[in-house]
Design a protein around this motif. Sequence first.
Motif, PDB file in Angstrom:
ATOM      1  N   ARG A 145      17.083  -8.350   2.003  1.00 20.03           N
ATOM      2  CA  ARG A 145      15.989  -8.606   0.658  1.00 20.03           C
ATOM      3  C   ARG A 145      14.168  -8.332   0.527  1.00 20.03           C
ATOM      4  O   ARG A 145      13.931  -8.395  -0.150  1.00 20.03           O
ATOM      5  CB  ARG A 145      15.785 -10.610   0.641  1.00 20.03           C
ATOM      6  N   GLN A 146      13.911  -8.479   2.430  1.00 20.56           N
ATOM      7  CA  GLN A 146      12.810  -7.960   2.140  1.00 20.56           C
ATOM      8  C   GLN A 146      12.583  -6.612   2.547  1.00 20.56           C
ATOM      9  O   GLN A 146      11.198  -6.273   1.864  1.00 20.56           O
ATOM     10  CB  GLN A 146      12.617  -8.612   4.508  1.00 20.56           C
ATOM     11  N   ALA A 147      13.641  -5.831   2.644  1.00 20.59           N
ATOM     12  CA  ALA A 147      13.308  -4.189   1.505  1.00 20.59           C
ATOM     13  C   ALA A 147      12.995  -4.194   0.663  1.00 20.59           C
ATOM     14  O   ALA A 147      12.907  -3.397   0.201  1.00 20.59           O
ATOM     15  CB  ALA A 147      14.338  -3.688   2.884  1.00 20.59           C
ATOM     16  N   GLN A 148      14.150  -4.981   0.288  1.00 21.16           N
ATOM     17  CA  GLN A 148      14.228  -5.026  -1.320  1.00 21.16           C
ATOM     18  C   GLN A 148      12.483  -5.268  -1.943  1.00 21.16           C
ATOM     19  O   GLN A 148      12.692  -5.092  -2.594  1.00 21.16           O
ATOM     20  CB  GLN A 148      15.151  -5.789  -1.926  1.00 21.16           C
ATOM     21  N   ALA A 149      12.219  -6.354  -1.066  1.00 20.99           N
ATOM     22  CA  ALA A 149      10.885  -6.715  -1.999  1.00 20.99           C
ATOM     23  C   ALA A 149       9.735  -5.954  -1.568  1.00 20.99           C
ATOM     24  O   ALA A 149       9.101  -5.580  -2.766  1.00 20.99           O
ATOM     25  CB  ALA A 149      10.647  -8.049  -1.391  1.00 20.99           C
ATOM     26  N   ALA A 150       9.873  -5.143  -0.778  1.00 20.18           N
ATOM     27  CA  ALA A 150       8.823  -4.189  -0.539  1.00 20.18           C
ATOM     28  C   ALA A 150       9.191  -2.662  -1.473  1.00 20.18           C
ATOM     29  O   ALA A 150       8.110  -2.392  -1.709  1.00 20.18           O
ATOM     30  CB  ALA A 150       9.031  -3.483   1.279  1.00 20.18           C
ATOM     31  N   VAL A 151      10.096  -2.425  -1.143  1.00 15.41           N
ATOM     32  CA  VAL A 151      10.704  -1.057  -2.733  1.00 15.41           C
ATOM     33  C   VAL A 151      10.067  -1.649  -3.797  1.00 15.41           C
ATOM     34  O   VAL A 151       9.881  -0.917  -5.029  1.00 15.41           O
ATOM     35  CB  VAL A 151      12.201  -1.210  -2.158  1.00 15.41           C
ATOM     36  N   LEU A 152      10.506  -3.089  -4.467  1.00 18.15           N
ATOM     37  CA  LEU A 152       9.839  -3.846  -5.683  1.00 18.15           C
ATOM     38  C   LEU A 152       8.264  -3.942  -5.924  1.00 18.15           C
ATOM     39  O   LEU A 152       7.758  -3.176  -7.004  1.00 18.15           O
ATOM     40  CB  LEU A 152      10.262  -4.576  -5.666  1.00 18.15           C
ATOM     41  N   PHE A 153       7.937  -3.585  -4.999  1.00 17.47           N
ATOM     42  CA  PHE A 153       5.990  -3.955  -4.517  1.00 17.47           C
ATOM     43  C   PHE A 153       5.397  -2.685  -4.266  1.00 17.47           C
ATOM     44  O   PHE A 153       4.556  -2.186  -5.203  1.00 17.47           O
ATOM     45  CB  PHE A 153       5.555  -4.133  -3.490  1.00 17.47           C
ATOM     46  N   ALA A 154       6.542  -1.550  -4.263  1.00 19.72           N
ATOM     47  CA  ALA A 154       5.580   0.268  -3.531  1.00 19.72           C
ATOM     48  C   ALA A 154       5.631   1.037  -5.135  1.00 19.72           C
ATOM     49  O   ALA A 154       5.155   1.680  -4.911  1.00 19.72           O
ATOM     50  CB  ALA A 154       6.193   0.466  -2.575  1.00 19.72           C
ATOM     51  N   LEU A 155       7.567   1.029  -5.767  1.00 20.89           N
ATOM     52  CA  LEU A 155       8.053   2.038  -6.251  1.00 20.89           C
ATOM     53  C   LEU A 155       6.165   1.107  -7.165  1.00 20.89           C
ATOM     54  O   LEU A 155       5.648   2.147  -8.243  1.00 20.89           O
ATOM     55  CB  LEU A 155       8.613   1.655  -7.017  1.00 20.89           C
ATOM     56  N   PRO A 156       6.247   0.717  -8.293  1.00 20.10           N
ATOM     57  CA  PRO A 156       5.503   0.849  -9.908  1.00 20.10           C
ATOM     58  C   PRO A 156       4.075   0.866  -9.190  1.00 20.10           C
ATOM     59  O   PRO A 156       3.501   1.543  -9.646  1.00 20.10           O
ATOM     60  CB  PRO A 156       4.972  -0.798 -10.041  1.00 20.10           C
ATOM     61  N   ARG A 157       4.216   0.767  -8.066  1.00 18.70           N
ATOM     62  CA  ARG A 157       2.547   1.511  -7.004  1.00 18.70           C
ATOM     63  C   ARG A 157       2.347   2.851  -7.134  1.00 18.70           C
ATOM     64  O   ARG A 157       1.109   3.147  -7.666  1.00 18.70           O
ATOM     65  CB  ARG A 157       2.083   0.349  -6.550  1.00 18.70           C
ATOM     66  N   LEU A 158       3.278   3.101  -6.849  1.00 22.31           N
ATOM     67  CA  LEU A 158       3.167   4.430  -6.686  1.00 22.31           C
ATOM     68  C   LEU A 158       3.695   5.873  -7.638  1.00 22.31           C
ATOM     69  O   LEU A 158       3.018   6.567  -8.012  1.00 22.31           O
ATOM     70  CB  LEU A 158       4.441   4.921  -5.878  1.00 22.31           C
TER      71      LEU A 158
ATOM     72  N   ASP B 121      -9.528   3.269   8.793  1.00 24.84           N
ATOM     73  CA  ASP B 121     -10.170   3.331   7.180  1.00 24.84           C
ATOM     74  C   ASP B 121      -9.499   4.230   6.143  1.00 24.84           C
ATOM     75  O   ASP B 121     -10.150   4.830   5.977  1.00 24.84           O
ATOM     76  CB  ASP B 121     -11.694   3.565   6.477  1.00 24.84           C
ATOM     77  N   LEU B 122      -8.561   4.359   5.795  1.00 24.87           N
ATOM     78  CA  LEU B 122      -7.226   4.906   5.835  1.00 24.87           C
ATOM     79  C   LEU B 122      -6.634   4.392   4.370  1.00 24.87           C
ATOM     80  O   LEU B 122      -6.452   3.168   3.707  1.00 24.87           O
ATOM     81  CB  LEU B 122      -6.540   5.988   6.099  1.00 24.87           C
ATOM     82  N   PRO B 123      -7.106   5.740   3.052  1.00 24.96           N
ATOM     83  CA  PRO B 123      -5.765   4.812   1.530  1.00 24.96           C
ATOM     84  C   PRO B 123      -4.901   4.476   1.647  1.00 24.96           C
ATOM     85  O   PRO B 123      -3.929   4.884   2.689  1.00 24.96           O
ATOM     86  CB  PRO B 123      -6.379   6.177   0.624  1.00 24.96           C
ATOM     87  N   TRP B 124      -4.598   3.563   0.694  1.00 23.38           N
ATOM     88  CA  TRP B 124      -3.438   2.645   0.873  1.00 23.38           C
ATOM     89  C   TRP B 124      -1.758   4.175   0.933  1.00 23.38           C
ATOM     90  O   TRP B 124      -0.419   4.034   1.715  1.00 23.38           O
ATOM     91  CB  TRP B 124      -2.519   1.976  -0.785  1.00 23.38           C
TER      92      TRP B 124
ATOM     93  N   LYS C  21       2.277   4.499 -10.767  1.00 18.14           N
ATOM     94  CA  LYS C  21       0.935   4.401 -11.212  1.00 18.14           C
ATOM     95  C   LYS C  21      -0.046   5.076 -10.996  1.00 18.14           C
ATOM     96  O   LYS C  21      -0.805   5.865 -11.814  1.00 18.14           O
ATOM     97  CB  LYS C  21       0.633   2.685 -11.017  1.00 18.14           C
ATOM     98  N   MET C  22       0.391   5.593  -9.912  1.00 18.95           N
ATOM     99  CA  MET C  22      -0.561   6.304  -8.805  1.00 18.95           C
ATOM    100  C   MET C  22      -0.197   7.861  -9.449  1.00 18.95           C
ATOM    101  O   MET C  22      -0.682   8.850  -8.593  1.00 18.95           O
ATOM    102  CB  MET C  22      -0.642   6.438  -7.135  1.00 18.95           C
ATOM    103  N   LYS C  23       1.252   8.052 -10.638  1.00 19.67           N
ATOM    104  CA  LYS C  23       2.184   9.694 -10.404  1.00 19.67           C
ATOM    105  C   LYS C  23       2.192  10.357  -9.461  1.00 19.67           C
ATOM    106  O   LYS C  23       2.129  11.287  -8.850  1.00 19.67           O
ATOM    107  CB  LYS C  23       1.004  10.085 -10.966  1.00 19.67           C
TER     108      LYS C  23
END
Length: 304
Positions: free
Chosen positions: A110-123, A64-67, A125-127
Amino acid sequence: MSDVEDEITSDSDLDPSELTDKELQLAFSEGKLKPGLNLILEGKPKTPNNISGLKQSLLDLQKDLPWLERLDVTAEPVPEMPGLTGQASSQDSSEVNAEDDFQREMSFYRQAQAAVLFALPRLQKMKVATKRPDDYFAEMAKTDQHMQKIRQKLQAKQSSMEKSEKAKQLRALRKYGKKVQVEVLQKRQKEKSAMMNQIKKYQKGLSDKLDFLEGDQTQKKSGDSAAFYAIPNAKRRYKDQKFGFGGKKKGSKWNTKESVNDVSGFRASVAQGKGPHRPGKKGGKNANKRPSKRTRQKIKSKGR
């Protein structure tokens, strides 16, 4: 334990591992041993499906660890022409041909690109900073002493390569120098052979030239053309001085048709004895010359 081992154990009441070769040979001769070491199983072996154990292992692995600590991303590959939104594509993974290397690698990309596009905005947002600062300092995993050894090894390797290259160049120069030396010696030997041949011809009377004794020739230029002539040696100059320069000697003063017809040097006064060039004649050069002593004495004796 196999059936063969059961029979041997029941007959001899011994552990199969303690049986000797003699006992095995006796059992084989009595027909108690059967050929083959593997047992044939009837039917396929059943694979155990311990569902409860698998679920327990999954619970043990889950934490049970944070993302932010896990940074796990599950997303479909982006389309081949990603849009500005950067959303993941709903393309079915079954459309990728696993046997096609290029298509398979592009799917991973392309799958790595999708992971980057998903993770960067979230990071963001978390500053969480996603770029390394200019003054970033990272401590090296290896010590300075270890890096110093590596540096020394690299320098030693580089110096050895330079020495090897210099040695290779020296070998090439030596080879070239030896080749030039051989060519020079061959040229000298050839010139010596040619000179000896000329000397032999001169001794046998087949040739009257010894120009090779004077060495180099002098170049004489006239206009655009150039001619070479050899300087005569001392022997040739002495013979020229003593005997002349060769050519026809007999009949050199004979009159020819041209000399007979040439009257440019004719003088009538000289030919008729009237000129000053006829000694003893009237009007000549010696007309007023005093008689000699003997002549004067003869004249006096006649007068007495």
